[in-house]
Design an enzyme around this catalytic site. Structure first.
Site, PDB file in Angstrom:
ATOM      1  N   SER A  62       0.831  -1.206   0.000  1.00 27.16           N
ATOM      2  CA  SER A  62       0.000   0.000   0.000  1.00 27.16           C
ATOM      3  C   SER A  62       0.871   1.264   0.000  1.00 27.16           C
ATOM      4  CB  SER A  62      -0.958  -0.041   1.199  1.00 27.16           C
ATOM      5  OG  SER A  62      -2.015   0.866   1.054  1.00 27.16           O
ATOM      6  N   ASP A 189      -5.629  -3.795  -2.098  1.00 24.59           N
ATOM      7  CA  ASP A 189      -4.546  -3.512  -1.162  1.00 24.59           C
ATOM      8  C   ASP A 189      -3.938  -4.796  -0.583  1.00 24.59           C
ATOM      9  OD1 ASP A 189      -3.099  -2.726   1.246  1.00 24.59           O
ATOM     10  OD2 ASP A 189      -4.165  -0.826   1.137  1.00 24.59           O
TER      11      ASP A 189
END
Length: 295
Positions: A62, A189
């Site tokens: 991320s 993510d």
């Protein structure tokens, strides 16, 4: 004598006692996710650069993938600080628009988008910063970005092809940002399966891993979420924190004191970077000693 299990065999393991511990030869960074808190990574990198800690490989999830990818491409922490001062959500994202049918490119179905925001602008922003569409092979430091296949639940370690779309996929917080189509996979993510990819850095060849953890324990949280975006992020990252298993595998973990800063608060960049610097400075004597670097 202790035994070690190997498929089809049982091999005796003899305890090893070093008179002098060997010096680690390859240092790796595992940069965790944390949405806007990822700006704290910049402060950590500033300190590592100032102390001339050699970095041989990086894996990031991320926001850690974003900062790690820029670092691997040769962007200095000083330049990242300047970029952070002008960063806002409008620069890297836009509101998702409904579609009337299933569309592989926009990842929407039955008229409803699969996220509040679309993150495709991040790709253009990264390419502008890097001066073009760089691939993983163009990077000065080996780098991997972590994502999750939302259908199979597999962790996807992206380390080939263009770097910007890979980072965009790694940053696609489910429910907040639309997923990213990469070949036949629909990716979100990487924090949903591995928010602190220490094992990946080890597999990349590091024998000393510095991890940076941006998710304080739940009891350390000091501020309630202020909007729908923060509610979604706090809920997800609370679950991610509970399953963040690889932190003990790192040789050194830097954990900035940022529990009071919201996950969507890009306006707190200066405070986040300062917290990253302070946490890294506090552990620098340990890192220097472990790596046997003289100052």
């Amino acid at each position: 004598m202790p035994q070690q299990s190997v498929p089809g065999k049982r091999i005796p393991v003899v305890p090893i006692v070093w008179e002098k511990q060997p010096i680690p030869q390859r240092v790796g960074l595992a940069l965790g996710g944390g949405a806007a808190r990822g700006l704290a990574h910049i402060g950590v990198l500033e300190v590592l650069e100032e102390y001339r800690i050699p970095i041989h490989c990086i894996a990031g999830t991320s926001a850690g993938a974003l900062v790690g990818g820029l670092c691997a491409a040769g962007v200095s922490a000083t330049r990242m600080r300047t970029l952070a001062e002008n960063l806002n959500w409008r620069t890297i994202s836009s509101l998702s628009r409904p579609s009337l049918h299933l569309n592989a490119r926009t990842a929407s179905v039955m008229g409803l988008p699969l996220g509040i925001l679309d993150l495709d602008r991040l790709i253009g922003w990264i390419e502008q910063v890097l001066g073009g569409s760089l691939t993983f092979d163009d990077l000065s430091i080996p780098f991997a970005a972590i994502a999750t296949d939302i259908v199979s639940g597999e962790m996807i370690v992206m380390n080939q092809g263009p770097i910007a779309p890979a980072i965009r996929a790694s940053c696609s917080v489910p429910g907040v940002f639309t997923p990213c189509r990469r070949e036949h996979r629909l990716l979100v993510d990487g924090g949903t399966v591995n928010n602190l990819p220490v094992a990946v850095v080890r597999q990349m060849g590091a024998d000393y891993v510095i991890s940076v953890d941006l998710l304080p324990a739940p009891q350390e949280q000091t501020r309630e979420p202020r909007n729908m975006l923060e509610v979604a992020m706090v809920a997800l990252y609370t679950l991610i924190r509970a399953s963040q298993m690889e932190r003990p595998m790192a040789d050194c973990t830097i954990a900035p004191a940022i529990a009071h800063i919201g996950l969507a608060d890009l306006g707190a960049g200066q405070e986040l970077m300062a917290a990253g610097r302070a946490a890294a400075e506090a552990l620098m004597p340990t890192i220097l000693q472990d790596l046997q670097i003289q100052r």
